[in-house]
Scaffold this motif. Structure first.
Motif: not given
Length: 1007
Positions: A708-735
């Protein structure tokens, strides 16, 4: 030729009648015939020879007229169907497999044989055969070198003719040509074989008559006898040209069995070579005497059930160096503790067993490896936690060398059990080993050995002795010692300081010829390049390469070539970091490493995923040169390892493979740090550090990298979460802060505001692109987010380190605090939901800078309907929790706890407890500790097997319990030592994925 004919006639009468060379230890015996270049015997000390030798008097073979089949183990260079083009008949090479070989070296545990020169192929072969000093293990390395141009390609095809066993086994590896059949029955006879596929192994049973040939894509082949299993293992790259469409074969004849392995077919130029190594082991057959137990024994020895699937690289490489005389054999270490070895020039890598070898001390610019060419395959190194170590098989396995260091109790990054520098004299008998922080009191120590490293005694160091940078041996009993501030002479066990003055502090040294090249740093930050001769005279070299002074970062030189020198420099202004080479002892220089992407003279692999990424143009951290061939040189930096075989004219990145069609191959040097692994439908996602956001659409064989180079928190992702209704929708815990929750990073909390930042990113295309939230309505504090949960109620929850638990009901657009009952500014590391719908928060330990004490963590529980967080009543020594998992019914909880590194010496008082795994009820009752003393990251039960648990530790690897945690056993097949999370494949519960600290991501199978 008359003598040769007499030799062959003698063989015809008595087979192999001449006395063989015998290698023997307390457990096994090997015999080698130089007259044929073959191994003729391999057996346990009190067992029968497992190799078949032709004692019939009839050496002819119907399929190859003119060839004499003596039996034993041999090597061929040409595929069977190409022999007629090469030799004019169907027989193997008449020189390499027909004429006597020369004994080049012979020790009690090794022999080196050299074949004659094949005029048909313009090749010759060297076989290096090494017997382990104690175990029934034989390492057989074949090297084919082309001495003149030839249009014919060659391979290394090893064939071991063994006595007919009860049955055979072939490896089945999934990383060879996905989609191709994993095994084939090559030929059929009147008595067909019985073939059974058991996951990663193929079982082959055969009748008493007829002949068959079975092939597979695999890295092992074995023959099972009544009391022992004869196992052969080999490294094979997952890609290449394989004319037999396989890497492993079993040929079944009426009198013998052939165990065969194939390298890839290569077209060698004059001066080029290929090399392969087969590791022979005699494995005791389990007492059960059944096929399932046999397979388990083979898997345990081979580790073939565990495959490193993460892309290569992804961390800082420290030292990489080729073995003298074996340019395809490389040894490398990373700054996160892993040690890696390659037998094919870096095309594939293996991780040395971290329970035996890890954390090689960082010694500035001086390589820590010490190779002993007089004993092929032998290398020495120190380990901060394992002591002084030695490998006799090119770095594949390591053994601890006993000495005074064994009594040390403090073994971590700051108290070293192993030395920083080991050096041997040219005959391999006398050695010196230097510690800069010997154990509990961080003392400097020097030890010597006069018997090839078997026994050691201390040499008294002067009180003002600094850090050792180089050891240059002179006359017997003498050595020149270069420290970071002074020069010393060792003579007859006594050390005297020399009058020479050194400018600044020496940070790197390389012995070359009868002296030392060194680099020093002055107080103003400038550097100097020095040459120190054998008498201790210091001369400053004029290093103004390319015009203007350069800041030196590393240097390297060949032991036997004092005229050639490589120097690494830091980037300054418009001049990027580079490597410069001098071929005239420092008088003239040319740039030999060019990494700038838009430079037309770029001379390093441009097709790697690390190209142009963070760390690409950083200064070389180390440079290593082959001791006798100054054209073989390696360097390391923050992101990669480069290797040149032509004196720096061109470089290949060997830490990872080339990108193809936008995809990055799995495998490579296993040093990526992973926090969590997810199987989301057909996609795999890996949450990683420093190089974040990996996705695979083919089960981990190939990966796409979209940081995620276009974001401030770009170099570490500790976890993801996913939307069961939409396989392409997801979130990242960044730091921006990496390596949380390790204690030496946690204690920087409040002191590094630039790095202690983070948040939640979102993606609507499966992680290909990421967006920042609208910070005006966002609501989350700008602190590291270390966990995410999309709960059963559809709400998104985030664990913020130093900020507590937050929840979002609008897909992460806005967040509200959910901290009632939690302590102020809690170090909430995890947020999890139990099977019965309750929420649990893991609050980890915290360092109170003002009062200089440790504040204990804890486990908090909250009902989903309302109320506050309530702390579970766990024992007082439950201090540093880092994870929380559940049994399938949710009634039992497991929490891994870390060790507080340095807390007694560096961080004062407060809570203290030994690490381990805790088990307790859902309300905190019946708490008890398991695996006491081991830093545990996570434990998980096997789905559908409530009593079976797997547990990841940091330092001691993976553990298994089959009785609910009452007893534990190390999973020796998994080589990774720093295990983080464990993920089971829901579609195949016997398959699991483990993430690690600096050792890649591993895919394993369990029974």
């Amino acid at each position: 030729m008359k003598y040769l004919r007499l030799v062959m006639l003698a063989f015809a009468a008595t087979a192999l009648s001449a006395a063989p060379i015998r290698l023997e230890n307390d457990s096994a015996v090997a015999e080698i015939s130089p007259e044929t270049g073959r191994i003729t015997a391999w057996r346990l000390k009190k067992g029968e020879n497992l190799l078949w030798n032709n004692h019939t008097g009839n050496l002819s073979h119907q399929s190859a007229p003119g060839w004499k089949n003596y039996g034993g183990d041999k090597v061929w260079l040409v595929p069977q169907k190409q022999r007629y083009n090469a030799f004019g008949n169907d027989a193997p090479d008449p020189v390499i497999d027909g004429q006597p070989w020369q004994v080049a070296e012979h020790t009690p545990y090794s022999v080196v044989l050299k074949s004659g020169r094949s005029d048909a192929l313009h090749c010759m072969v060297t076989r290096t055969i090494v017997l382990d000093r104690s175990k029934p293990e034989l390492t057989v390395t074949a090297r084919a070198e082309r001495f003149a141009p030839s249009p014919l390609p060659v391979e290394l095809w090893t064939v071991t003719q063994a006595r007919r066993p009860e049955y055979g086994l072939l490896g089945l590896d999934s990383d060879f040509y996905p989609g191709d059949r994993r095994w084939r029955l090559m030929r059929k006879s009147g008595t067909p074989v019985q073939v059974g596929e058991f996951g990663d192994l193929l079982e082959v049973r055969f009748g008493q008559k007829g002949w068959e040939k079975i092939s597979s894509w695999g890295r092992l082949v074995a023959a099972v006898y009544p009391g022992v299993i004869f196992l052969q293992e080999f490294d094979a790259p997952p890609e290449g040209c394989f004319p037999e469409r396989c890497t492993a074969q079993i040929f079944v004849g009426e009198e013998y069995l052939e165990l065969e392995s194939h390298s890839a077919l290569c077209h060698l130029k004059a001066g080029e070579a290929i090399e392969s190594t087969i590791r022979w082991r005699l494995v005791p057959r389990p007492a059960e005497r059944n096929a399932a137990a046999d397979r388990e024994a083979v898997r345990r020895e081979h580790g073939g059930r565990w495959v490193q699937i993460a892309p290569g690289g992804g961390g800082r490489t420290m030292y990489c160096q080729p073995f003298p005389g074996y340019p395809d054999r490389l040894l490398c270490t990373g700054d996160m503790g892993g040690v890696f070895y390659s037998a094919d020039g870096g095309r594939s890598w293996r991780l040395a067993d971290s329970r035996r070898m890890e954390r090689v001390p960082y010694t500035g610019g001086t390589p820590p490896w010490e190779f002993v060419p007089e004993r092929p395959g032998e290398v020495w190194a120190g380990s901060k936690t394992r002591g002084l170590l030695r490998s006799r098989d090119f770095g594949a396995t390591w053994e601890a060398v006993p000495g005074p260091w064994e009594r040390l109790t403090m073994r971590d990054w700051w108290h070293s059990m192993g030395p920083e520098l080991i050096r041997f004299t040219s005959d391999g008998q006398y050695a010196l080993a230097f510690w800069k922080s010997f154990g509990d009191n961080n003392e400097k120590k020097l030890f010597e050995s006069s018997d090839a490293g078997e026994h050691w005694r201390e040499i008294s160091l002067p009180g003002n002795f600094g850090l050792m940078r180089a050891i240059c041996f002179g006359a017997p009993g003498e050595a020149l010692l270069l420290s970071d501030s002074d020069l010393y002479r060792l003579r007859d066990g006594r050390i005297e300081q020399l009058p020479a003055k050194l400018p600044g502090k020496v940070f790197a040294g390389a012995v070359s010829g009868d002296g030392i090249y060194a680099a020093s740093k002055l107080e103003d930050g400038s550097t100097r390049l020095l040459r120190i001769n054998g008498t201790g005279e210091v001369r400053e070299l004029d290093f103004h390469a390319g015009g203007g002074a350069k800041v030196i970062s590393a240097l390297g030189a060949a032991l036997t070539d004092s005229r050639t020198l490589y120097v690494g420099t830091r980037g300054t202004g418009e001049c990027p970091a580079a490597i410069w080479k001098s071929a005239d002892s420092g008088k003239n220089w040319r740039k030999t490493l060019i990494r700038k992407a838009d430079d037309p003279d770029i001379n390093i692999s441009p097709d790697r995923w690390t190209t142009g990424r963070w760390g690409w143009n950083t200064a070389p951290a180390s440079i290593s040169v082959d001791r006798s061939n100054s054209d073989l040189v390696t360097f390391t930096d923050f992101t990669m390892c480069g290797y040149s075989r032509d004196g720096g004219r061109s470089w290949e990145i060997v830490s990872t493979g080339p990108v193809r069609s936008g995809l990055i191959p799995g495998g490579g040097m296993p040093m990526l740090t992973g926090w969590n692994y997810y199987l989301h439908g057909s996609r795999h996602h890996a949450a990683t550090t420093d190089f974040a956001n990996w996705r695979s659409d083919d089960g981990g064989r190939n990966w796409s990298f979209a940081p995620p180079e276009n974001t401030v928190w770009h170099n570490n992702i500790y976890a993801y979460a996913f939307d069961p209704a939409d396989p392409d929708r997801m979130w990242a815990a960044a730091s921006l802060k990496h390596d949380l929750p390790y204690w030496h990073h946690l204690i920087t909390q409040g002191r590094q505001p630039r790095l202690w930042r983070g948040g939640v990113l979102s993606s609507t295309d499966g992680g290909k692109n990421w967006t920042m939230p609208d910070l005006k309505r966002y609501g989350l504090p700008d602190l590291p987010v270390t966990d995410l949960l999309r709960a059963s109620d559809g709400v998104l929850y985030a664990a913020v380190l130093g900020g507590g638990i937050y929840r979002s009901s609008d897909g992460g657009k806005s967040w509200t605090a959910w901290n009632d009952g939690l302590p102020d500014c809690p170090n909430t590391l995890r947020i999890v939901e139990s099977p019965d719908g309750r929420f649990y928060a893991v609050v980890t330990a915290k360092w109170d800078h003002r009062n200089r004490i440790v504040i204990s963590g804890g486990i908090y529980r909250r009902r989903p309907a309302g109320g506050n967080w309530e702390k579970l009543p766990l024992p007082a020594d439950f201090v540093f929790p880092v994870s929380l998992t559940f049994s399938e019914d949710g009634k039992t909880l497991y929490s891994g706890c870390f060790r507080l590194w340095r807390e007694r010496r560096r961080t004062g008082g407060g809570a203290y407890a030994e690490p381990g795994l805790w088990r307790f009820d859902a309300d905190g009752g019946n708490a008890r500790k398991m695996l006491d003393g081991l830093p545990v990251y996570e434990a998980r039960p096997v789905p559908g097997r409530p009593a079976e648990l797997y547990c990841g530790t940091v330092g001691e690897g993976l553990f298994r319990s089959g009785d609910g945690g009452a007893s534990w056993h190390s999973v020796l097949e998994c080589p990774a030592g720093n295990i983080h999370t464990i993920t089971f494949d829901p579609s195949r519960p016997t398959c699991l994925f483990v993430t690690t600290f600096g050792q890649g991501i591993w895919h394993g199978q369990i029974d």
